[in-house]
Design a protein around this motif. Sequence first.
Motif, mmCIF file in Angstrom:
data_model
loop_
_atom_site.group_PDB
_atom_site.id
_atom_site.type_symbol
_atom_site.label_atom_id
_atom_site.label_comp_id
_atom_site.label_asym_id
_atom_site.label_seq_id
_atom_site.Cartn_x
_atom_site.Cartn_y
_atom_site.Cartn_z
ATOM 1 N N ALA A 1 0.849 -1.190 0.000
ATOM 2 C CA ALA A 1 0.000 0.000 0.000
ATOM 3 C C ALA A 1 0.887 1.243 0.000
ATOM 4 N N ALA A 2 0.285 2.363 -0.371
ATOM 5 C CA ALA A 2 1.040 3.614 -0.333
ATOM 6 C C ALA A 2 1.380 3.939 1.108
ATOM 7 N N ASN A 3 2.544 4.493 1.337
ATOM 8 C CA ASN A 3 3.052 4.627 2.697
ATOM 9 C C ASN A 3 2.810 6.013 3.257
ATOM 10 N N THR A 4 2.037 6.126 4.354
ATOM 11 C CA THR A 4 1.913 7.415 5.023
ATOM 12 C C THR A 4 2.268 7.279 6.495
ATOM 13 N N THR A 5 3.063 6.259 6.831
ATOM 14 C CA THR A 5 3.456 6.084 8.230
ATOM 15 C C THR A 5 4.875 6.581 8.424
ATOM 16 N N ILE A 6 5.055 7.413 9.421
ATOM 17 C CA ILE A 6 6.403 7.880 9.764
ATOM 18 C C ILE A 6 6.889 7.046 10.939
ATOM 19 N N ASN A 7 7.982 6.316 10.733
ATOM 20 C CA ASN A 7 8.489 5.399 11.737
ATOM 21 C C ASN A 7 9.595 6.080 12.537
ATOM 22 N N ILE A 8 9.371 6.266 13.839
ATOM 23 C CA ILE A 8 10.355 6.957 14.683
ATOM 24 C C ILE A 8 10.955 5.963 15.671
ATOM 25 N N TRP A 9 12.268 5.946 15.773
ATOM 26 C CA TRP A 9 12.953 5.069 16.725
ATOM 27 C C TRP A 9 13.316 5.846 17.980
ATOM 28 N N MET A 10 13.084 5.206 19.131
ATOM 29 C CA MET A 10 13.492 5.811 20.406
ATOM 30 C C MET A 10 14.049 4.735 21.312
ATOM 31 N N ASP A 11 14.878 5.143 22.280
ATOM 32 C CA ASP A 11 15.382 4.161 23.235
ATOM 33 C C ASP A 11 14.322 3.895 24.300
#
Lengths: 417, 511, 291
Positions: A29-39
Amino acid sequence: MKIRKSGIAASVAAIATAAMLAVSVPAHAANTTINIWMDDQRGAQLSPVWDGSTTIAPGYTIKITTFSSRDAMVSAWDKATSASGPDMMFDAASSTTDAAKNGKALPIVLTATQKAELPASALGALAYQGVQYGIPMDVDTTTMYWNTKFGKAPKTFAALAATFQKLKKAGKVTTGICAGDGTWGALPVLTALGGGAWGYKADGTPDVSKVLFNSPAFVKNATNLLIDSKTKKGNGLFAWDGWDGCGQSFINGKALAINTGSWRLGAIIDAGIDYTLQPVPSIDGKGTSHQWSGFGGVFGTSYAKDHGVDLGVKAALSYFASQKGALAYATATKRPPVNSKVGSHLSADVAGFANAAKTGLVQENALLGDNAGGANWYDVLASTFTAAFTNGKGVKSSFDKGAAILKVDFADGFSKR
Amino acid sequence: MNPLKPSAMAAIIKVFLLAIASALIVWMIYVAVLASDWIVAGTLSVILIGANVVYFSKKAVASKFLFPGSVLLVIFVIVPIIYTAWMSVYNYKTGNEITKDAAITQLHQVGLVPDPSGTSYDMVLGHYNGQDAVLLTNQSTHEVSIGLKDKLTVLSAGSFTTDANQKAVTATGFTADTPAQIAQANTWLSAFMVPAGNDLYISPQGTDVAALMHEKFQFNADNTKIVDTVGGITYVDNGNGNFVGQKDATAVLYPGWRQFNPAQNYVGLLTDPKLNGPLLGVFIWTISFAFISVLMMWALGLTLALAMDKKIRFRAFYRGVLILPYAMPSFMSILIWAGIFNVNYGALNNLLGIHVDWLNDPWLARLVILIVNLWLGFPYFYLISTGALQALPTDIEEAAEIDGASGSQIFWRIKLPLIFQILSPLLIGSFAFNFNNFNLIYLLTKGGPIDILNGQTAGATDILITYAYKTAFGGNDQNLGLACAISVIMFVIVGALSMWSLKRSRVLEEM
Amino acid sequence: MSIALGKKKQSRTPSNLWRHIFAWVLMVFAVFPIIVVVSSSLSATGALSTGSLLPTKISFGNYTMLFTNSTIPFGKWMVNTIVLAAVNAVISVLIGMFAAYAFSRLRYRGRKQSLQALFLIQVFPSFLALAAIYVIFEHLYTLYPAIGLGSLGGLLLVYLGGSMGGSAWLLKGFLDTIPMELDEAAKIDGASPSQIFWQIFLPLTVPILVVSTLLSFIGTFNEYILASLFLQDIQTRTVAVGLQSFVGGTFGANWGPFAAGSVVAAIPLVALFLSLQKYIVSGVTAGSVKG
């Protein structure tokens, strides 16, 4: 009837395969998710506030991935490629500059408002070779916790030393001031006694031709106050073995003060210590001591472009830089914020550390981590302190040797800055 | 023993399992092919064919037993080894990690800098005459324009309407995008740059704001030269993964890229005095440490196995307690030991009332390392020694007793050599493990004590792998290529040593 | 006869004393740091009590935190770890046993070389092993999420990859002590190699299989380097990874909960070890050779 085994196998396999193919193949699918990494710390604190938000970057959904520890996150980031990499990451400022050097960070453009609200030194910590990559979110700095059981905090270092001698003779304390984060946290004591790392030019950039580590003033003050005249070794006023070492002394009420950050607030309160927060006093009360100020922040990755969400990432960065975002962050993480307009809404302790940032020196990792001279700042300090205070080899000779190594380090690091 | 008849049941189970496995692999190949992932599809096909050939052929009995383990070994152990060896011939370190194409793409981005005037625009997304377009309002001059992919048109007053903040919201010929369309805008907007003359471009910085950017880097046709029009410097490809100043090679542009350069890491290893100097001392300590550790652990474990061999009272209690070191996570245990040996606050000095600086004296530190390693390892040796004791045929003991051998002779002359023969591959394996025992040294002493002030480069307890790690990762830059080269060289050394000791112990001959 | 037995019994008792003394001395050595672990788990301040062995302030807060704090699904982690370790132990010992049987019993071409190769592979110090495995599993994640990054299944595959080298040597050494006459007798009886394996050898090697399984189980339980790279989602973590968050942080460590978690996690390990003791007994092999 001789049935070949392979024939049976083939027919069973065919039926099973048909069954599986009927099930489905993952669609794209078209991507509109922003993936954020945190500790683990920031993740636990910020997920309830921001995970799933669709208002931070309109048209995009925020997804926060929390790692089990910062080490795990850094390890995964080092190995990530476009397939599994994040779109944004919250971490110490050094992550941003390393990512920029490796070509994995997304350049951004600062607006006039952002330049007005965020201090230049903080912004500079997340820029590389003149290009801005990240937004600074919090200040990591230390200040002195003084145990008020021993009276009011002294206004000069000389007074602190005198108090220590008196109480040590009475057997009440074993340590004066503890550098609660190892040699990283030793700078306030060095600067209080007239020493330091490097000098500064008029415009605030480091002047690597001036090494303050073994300045004559420091050598004199250290020999007078930190050395026991009989044994020629350290007298216990200054300890540098970190939280698990002299930090335990402080927790048990056997140390006058500890220089550390807001991350120890909880443990110190739990131990029942009453304290006040102030900078380490300078030798005569005039001027001030300094400590390293590191920054934590957020940056967008080059993978965001591959994932087709780079504009969303830029919008999110705008939000985090704004007062609204900065306040939400500071409230959730209890870390001193960088945004100068957010100060009035913080708790007293967090405000105390935000104040401490005013006397902070920018932690130039390029200079501190360089080891062209044979070892980096942290290891040289450990060796110098061991030689001078543990083994009694003399303050002047030990610090002179250390300064020689540091001079090479600073010069080399500055050229690579 | 009863004669064994070939079981029909077993054959049916084998066919069924193989069929299910084949079906699963076929499905996985299908998914891979759909995603055009030829490497995965190819590997799976090889596995599929291999499995069916091996399990249905009448010969190749050994392969049937070795197949599953070997497949897993190749994919998850051998491939990483090949990857490590391959990376060892690259200039691969911080700043030189990505591919050249990715680096050049990124440099295009780096070369796009905000115009010194700081001009920025409010932006509305939409379409103009059927093309993707943006409606721009200059935030300081409030001038309105339409931006297309190749053209910027300033609009005259009257052809647009503004909101309360003087931001243009509609214009003739311009249809604004719906929120749903804005959500999909990234695809066309991300690379959308409106030319504004003189190397200036208007570049979107989100979905509602754009900035005036200046393209300061000029690339030549085959990407071997970059001219910085603002700084006035020309950069050339230096053949080793970076663009550097043509006149001044210390001006380095980042990001760089991974570059094939076999000489750099290997020759560097052999000629760098910082690496060569202490190498012999570190090597001798590494071998001694590994050898003495294994010997101590085995001696203690074997003695314990012998002691627990008889059913004495409390045996279960002893065993339960003595397995505890093995049941605890080792990295916590090592840090606890480091704390126990602390000169000022450690339990050992406190309990014994002494003030010995365990971790700061070179020889005491080495002793500490050996003691902690003994603590960590003896349960493992206890377990395998117990297993080895079970393997000893009891008739040998009885035969020797009849021959008049004493208890100690039976042990030292008969039992011990047999136990050694059974366990020697494991002893050698343990030696190899301790040769590379990074965790123990790094967590306990960090390789110290080290007298930096007097020019020492390797610590008293540094083993080859910790020394290599510090060399490759010690400064600000992580030199992964160098670390891989060190791995390869260490492998050659340890491998040769292990093979030699395997031959010496004649374990392979007996096979 | 009974007099002789009685005499034997009396002369045995003094020689057993050394076993007890040895065990007690060793236990003091073994238990010393464990006391620190336990006392750290009972401390309220979250530091490693390596100064004085006994805690200054006792509190069970760390233990209650493990089981009542909603952000720490410790029970789920234990379940994940036990299942992963059990599955890995069984499959990897089987694979090792297959390989050991082939190495020990089947004289095939290239046997010596493959043994040497297997040995050498174990010895390679791979700085980039993690990076390579990460790349492989990134790939797999996009195609088959069930065994890609972030899944326990993928982690199991990696552990199994190293399994052949791990247990094969121990099992092979043990198998070598079983005389070849057994094989020959079975072949004369008409048994196929697979029948010899499943019906004769496997039962014979129960003690060493148990030891192997135990070693593999404990090893998986405490493995955290690979696991922390793979398992991100808080519900799929193993105990070792889950507890990492207390000690892997940027600034300092909170040892109290970590120590408490380690103590709780050690309980199933010790229980398993003790319950399997009866399988690691002598005499199982001796009889069957004669028969």
